[in-house]
Every structure is written in C-alpha cells, then in structure tokens.
Scaffold this motif. Structure first.
Motif, PDB file in Angstrom:
ATOM      1  N   UNK A  30     -11.848  54.694 -15.155  1.00 25.61           N
ATOM      2  CA  UNK A  30     -12.415  55.124 -16.429  1.00 25.61           C
ATOM      3  C   UNK A  30     -13.925  55.174 -16.494  1.00 25.61           C
ATOM      4  N   UNK A  31     -14.603  54.990 -15.380  1.00 25.26           N
ATOM      5  CA  UNK A  31     -16.066  55.054 -15.405  1.00 25.26           C
ATOM      6  C   UNK A  31     -16.519  56.505 -15.381  1.00 25.26           C
ATOM      7  N   UNK A  32     -17.583  56.778 -16.119  1.00 21.91           N
ATOM      8  CA  UNK A  32     -18.157  58.117 -16.117  1.00 21.91           C
ATOM      9  C   UNK A  32     -18.969  58.316 -14.841  1.00 21.91           C
ATOM     10  N   UNK A  33     -19.380  59.536 -14.607  1.00 20.49           N
ATOM     11  CA  UNK A  33     -20.193  59.842 -13.430  1.00 20.49           C
ATOM     12  C   UNK A  33     -21.505  59.068 -13.491  1.00 20.49           C
ATOM     13  N   UNK A  34     -22.116  58.991 -14.657  1.00 15.18           N
ATOM     14  CA  UNK A  34     -23.384  58.268 -14.807  1.00 15.18           C
ATOM     15  C   UNK A  34     -23.195  56.778 -14.518  1.00 15.18           C
ATOM     16  N   UNK A  35     -22.099  56.196 -14.990  1.00 20.03           N
ATOM     17  CA  UNK A  35     -21.829  54.777 -14.741  1.00 20.03           C
ATOM     18  C   UNK A  35     -21.581  54.527 -13.259  1.00 20.03           C
ATOM     19  N   UNK A  51     -17.613  51.856  -0.890  1.00 20.63           N
ATOM     20  CA  UNK A  51     -16.803  52.995  -0.461  1.00 20.63           C
ATOM     21  C   UNK A  51     -15.527  53.054  -1.271  1.00 20.63           C
ATOM     22  N   UNK A  52     -15.226  54.215  -1.813  1.00 16.85           N
ATOM     23  CA  UNK A  52     -13.942  54.446  -2.454  1.00 16.85           C
ATOM     24  C   UNK A  52     -12.983  54.895  -1.360  1.00 16.85           C
ATOM     25  N   UNK A  77      -3.455  46.254  -3.654  1.00 17.11           N
ATOM     26  CA  UNK A  77      -3.521  47.637  -3.178  1.00 17.11           C
ATOM     27  C   UNK A  77      -2.649  48.571  -4.014  1.00 17.11           C
ATOM     28  N   UNK A  78      -3.099  48.809  -5.223  1.00 16.51           N
ATOM     29  CA  UNK A  78      -2.480  49.784  -6.123  1.00 16.51           C
ATOM     30  C   UNK A  78      -3.576  50.312  -7.041  1.00 16.51           C
ATOM     31  N   UNK A  79      -3.364  51.468  -7.620  1.00 14.98           N
ATOM     32  CA  UNK A  79      -4.406  52.080  -8.452  1.00 14.98           C
ATOM     33  C   UNK A  79      -5.563  52.559  -7.591  1.00 14.98           C
ATOM     34  N   UNK A  80      -6.711  52.754  -8.230  1.00 19.75           N
ATOM     35  CA  UNK A  80      -7.910  53.157  -7.496  1.00 19.75           C
ATOM     36  C   UNK A  80      -8.562  51.941  -6.877  1.00 19.75           C
ATOM     37  N   UNK A 109     -12.877  43.110 -10.307  1.00 19.46           N
ATOM     38  CA  UNK A 109     -12.637  42.558  -8.979  1.00 19.46           C
ATOM     39  C   UNK A 109     -11.136  42.442  -8.786  1.00 19.46           C
ATOM     40  N   UNK A 110     -10.636  43.049  -7.729  1.00 17.97           N
ATOM     41  CA  UNK A 110      -9.215  42.928  -7.402  1.00 17.97           C
ATOM     42  C   UNK A 110      -9.001  41.779  -6.432  1.00 17.97           C
ATOM     43  N   UNK A 111      -9.821  41.730  -5.384  1.00 18.72           N
ATOM     44  CA  UNK A 111      -9.680  40.683  -4.368  1.00 18.72           C
ATOM     45  C   UNK A 111     -10.930  40.638  -3.501  1.00 18.72           C
ATOM     46  N   UNK A 112     -11.022  39.561  -2.737  1.00 14.19           N
ATOM     47  CA  UNK A 112     -12.123  39.415  -1.785  1.00 14.19           C
ATOM     48  C   UNK A 112     -11.631  38.629  -0.587  1.00 14.19           C
ATOM     49  N   UNK A 113     -12.290  38.862   0.535  1.00 16.26           N
ATOM     50  CA  UNK A 113     -12.032  38.093   1.744  1.00 16.26           C
ATOM     51  C   UNK A 113     -13.370  37.563   2.228  1.00 16.26           C
ATOM     52  N   UNK A 114     -13.493  36.238   2.241  1.00 17.33           N
ATOM     53  CA  UNK A 114     -14.717  35.585   2.686  1.00 17.33           C
ATOM     54  C   UNK A 114     -14.355  34.749   3.910  1.00 17.33           C
TER      55      UNK A 114
END
Length: 177
Positions: A30-35, A51-52, A77-80, A109-114
């Motif tokens: 839902x983010x606009x191009x400007x966002x 990276x998308x 790992x679902x959605x964008x 934030x969906x997830x992170x690996x540290x």
C-alpha cells in the motif's frame, strides 16, 4: 521471465545471503511511489541494500544455506516481500524500519536473520534494535577483563603513596625524639 533469468536471480540472492550474516525481510503493501522512493533513499543513505524479491526466489535461495529457515516458509514468505541487507551493522535495518514507521506505518518487519538466529514478527523490532554487535560485545568483555587489573594497579599506586607517607612520618618522629 525465463528459467535462466530466474536461476540467475536465485544465485545472486544465495550469494548475498551467504556473504551477509544478517538480513531483514519486510513488507510494504500500500505504499505510494513517493513513499517507496523515500524508503529507498533512506536505505541508500545508510548503506542498506533494499531489494523487492519474489517469495519463491527467497525460499529457494534460503534452502541452499546451512541454517534451517523452514519457519520462514509458513509465517513469512507470503504477500509482497523485500529484503534488506547491511554489510557491517546487523541492527541498522531495524533502526531504519523503526524511524520510517514514525511517519509511515505501512512498512512491516516480517522476519530477520542475525548470525543465523531467526526473529519472526513485527514485535521483534525492539529486540533487534537492542542487540549488540560483535564489536560492542568484544569491547565490553575487554573492558570487564581490564577492570580488575586497573583496580589492582590503582590500589598499589595509592597504597605506595600511603606507605611512603607513613614512613616519612615515622622517620620525622624518630628525628624529633
């Protein structure tokens, strides 16, 4: 997209996951191009690669790694999805996400690996920000190890001055008597 092109993308992503010990998977629906441009500019300014990527590419790239990333398959790992990498600082992306969310709550934030530790869910953001880097932990350990030695040295130096003062007083008493 041809199979060869997909293979190249997965290979590049795999190399990135192997070379950078920490990464973040985010969602920005839902983010606009400007966002989106503002987010990309903030990432660029802080040295964060954004990276998308298709979820299937992320999944295939993670399958080649030694760490077990299967918990990501169901919950993440679902959605964008987009992946954030920073070559040196594991908490820089978390700080950026928190700062960006002050003005725009569409970035999640969906997830992170540290260092192969998995953090799943947006509620982990504060935990990720509080994590100390390897250099910070080493610095604290060195400081703790040096502390007793510094105390002993200062006690010996301070004690030496006291001892010299006592000897001087005793010698002055003997001369006076």
């Amino acid at each position: 997209m041809k199979r060869e092109e997909k293979g190249v993308i997965i290979e590049e992503l795999t190399e990135k996951f192997q070379s950078v010990p920490f990464f973040y998977i985010t969602e920005a629906n839902g983010m606009t191009v400007a966002e989106t441009n503002n987010l990309r500019r903030m990432c660029f300014d802080r040295g964060i690669e954004y990276k998308v990527v298709k979820n299937s590419f992320i999944k295939k790239a993670l399958e080649t790694l030694d760490t077990d990333y299967t918990p990501f398959n169901e919950a993440v790992l679902h959605g964008q999805s987009a992946v954030m990498f920073h070559p040196e600082n594991g908490k820089a992306p978390a700080q950026l996400i928190k700062e960006f969310r002050k003005t725009n709550d569409k970035l999640q934030l969906k997830a992170a690996s540290i260092d192969s530790s998995l953090f799943i869910g947006a509620d982990q953001l504060d935990t990720l920000i509080a994590l100390k880097s390897k250099q910070e932990l080493i610095g604290e350990i060195i400081g703790l190890l040096q502390s007793p030695a510094k105390n002993v040295i200062s006690a010996l130096q301070g004690g030496g001055n006291k001892l010299a003062g006592i000897l001087k007083t005793l010698s002055e008493r003997e001369e006076a008597a």
